[in-house]
Design a protein around this motif. Structure first.
Motif, PDB file in Angstrom:
ATOM      1  N   ARG A  33      23.012   4.021   5.012  1.00 11.97           N
ATOM      2  CA  ARG A  33      21.997   4.883   4.397  1.00 11.97           C
ATOM      3  C   ARG A  33      21.118   4.016   3.514  1.00 11.97           C
ATOM      4  NH1 ARG A  33      21.250   7.922  -0.220  1.00 11.97           N
ATOM      5  NH2 ARG A  33      23.315   7.395  -1.073  1.00 11.97           N
ATOM      6  N   CYS A  34      19.813   4.130   3.697  1.00  9.35           N
ATOM      7  CA  CYS A  34      18.861   3.287   2.965  1.00  9.35           C
ATOM      8  C   CYS A  34      18.017   4.128   2.010  1.00  9.35           C
ATOM      9  CB  CYS A  34      17.949   2.545   3.947  1.00  9.35           C
ATOM     10  SG  CYS A  34      18.839   1.466   5.100  1.00  9.35           S
ATOM     11  N   ASP A  35      17.496   3.481   0.968  1.00  8.36           N
ATOM     12  CA  ASP A  35      16.621   4.182   0.033  1.00  8.36           C
ATOM     13  C   ASP A  35      15.188   4.173   0.558  1.00  8.36           C
ATOM     14  OD1 ASP A  35      15.616   1.640  -0.445  1.00  8.36           O
ATOM     15  OD2 ASP A  35      16.607   1.408  -2.392  1.00  8.36           O
ATOM     16  N   SER A  36      14.266   4.674  -0.251  1.00  5.21           N
ATOM     17  CA  SER A  36      12.873   4.802   0.186  1.00  5.21           C
ATOM     18  C   SER A  36      12.211   3.454   0.445  1.00  5.21           C
ATOM     19  CB  SER A  36      12.069   5.576  -0.865  1.00  5.21           C
ATOM     20  OG  SER A  36      12.135   4.908  -2.127  1.00  5.21           O
ATOM     21  N   GLU A  37      12.778   2.390  -0.098  1.00  5.31           N
ATOM     22  CA  GLU A  37      12.223   1.054   0.104  1.00  5.31           C
ATOM     23  C   GLU A  37      12.931   0.299   1.228  1.00  5.31           C
ATOM     24  OE1 GLU A  37      12.252  -0.969  -3.612  1.00  5.31           O
ATOM     25  OE2 GLU A  37      10.906   0.464  -4.597  1.00  5.31           O
ATOM     26  N   GLY A  38      13.831   0.991   1.909  1.00  6.25           N
ATOM     27  CA  GLY A  38      14.506   0.381   3.051  1.00  6.25           C
ATOM     28  C   GLY A  38      15.725  -0.447   2.706  1.00  6.25           C
ATOM     29  N   ARG A  39      16.159  -0.392   1.458  1.00  5.86           N
ATOM     30  CA  ARG A  39      17.346  -1.146   1.067  1.00  5.86           C
ATOM     31  C   ARG A  39      18.601  -0.318   1.328  1.00  5.86           C
ATOM     32  NH1 ARG A  39      15.226  -2.607  -4.897  1.00  5.86           N
ATOM     33  NH2 ARG A  39      15.012  -0.338  -4.765  1.00  5.86           N
TER      34      ARG A  39
END
Length: 247
Positions: A98-104
């Motif tokens: 699962r990634c955050d809004s910045e793709g991390r």
């Protein structure tokens, strides 16, 4: 409660790894697969790694590291050494990231299953098949494997005694090699083998078989075993009675 019952019945657990807090969550079934009582320890990443066979630990670290870097999931089948008793088990895991809004990547989660019994059964079948093939390919008996419609999926090299190469036989029907006047009886005998009933050991079956460039030869079968004679030579013919699973 319902999820716990489903996991216990299916033998599949679920887990999460929070990268920010470095906390690992195991469902009750994951604890059981590790041989532990639910919530008896608070697992972390080093604990997870240490539970695997020493030769598989680097593989697991690699899967996790690549998932964190790429944001893509993974699947593996590795050896687990249970912390409770040291027993080695084979486990399968499928994970997603699962990634955050910045793709991390911020979390890994997935399912976990003990497949030891399935793997042992598969290896036993493979070992049995290997022994069967070794015997078949070094015998003068013609050994073949065919389904309910008589389509041949394997034939031993001794089919050359009939003048055929194995590749000329595989994929064809057993009835292709039976003389036309005997095909109806041969088909009935084939269906009996797949009916679920044991062949009648007192019943003789005699069919004429066709060889490449040869006149038809008689094959006599009694309870799955028989012989035919050509120019004074005797060739044993053996069948293997296999049960079919029904879906």
């Amino acid at each position: 409660a319902t999820l716990r019952l489903v996991e216990a019945l299916a033998g599949i657990g679920h887990w999460r790894y929070d990268l920010a807090t470095e906390q690992v969550f195991w469902s009750d079934e994951v604890y059981r697969i590790h041989g532990l009582e639910p919530r008896s320890i608070a697992p972390d990443f080093p604990t997870v790694i240490a539970a695997y066979h020493a030769d598989d630990q680097s593989s697991l670290v690699g899967y996790v590291s690549r998932a964190i870097a790429s944001g893509e999931g993974y699947a593996f089948k590795l050896r687990l050494k249970r912390p409770s008793d040291g027993e080695q088990r084979i486990v399968r895991a499928v994970a997603e990231a699962r990634c955050d809004s910045e793709g991390r990547t911020v979390e890994l989660f997935g399912v976990f299953q003990d497949i030891t019994d399935d793997e042992n059964a598969r290896m036993q079948i493979a070992d049995s098949e290997a022994r069967y093939r070794l015997l078949a390919e070094n015998a003068r008996d013609i050994v073949l494997r065919a389904g309910p419609q008589g389509i041949i999926s394997y034939v031993s090299p001794s089919c050359r005694l009939l003048g055929f190469e194995p590749e000329q036989v595989i994929g064809r029907s057993t009835l292709d090699f039976v003389a036309s006047e005997d095909r109806e009886r041969a088909y009935a005998a084939l269906q009996q083998l797949f009916s679920g009933d044991e062949p009648d050991p007192t019943l003789d079956r005699q069919f004429k078989v066709k060889g490449s460039g040869l006149s038809p030869r008689s094959v006599t079968s009694r309870s799955g075993k028989g012989s035919w004679t050509a120019s004074g030579r005797k060739l044993a013919v053996r069948t293997r009675h296999c049960s079919r699973s029904r879906s």
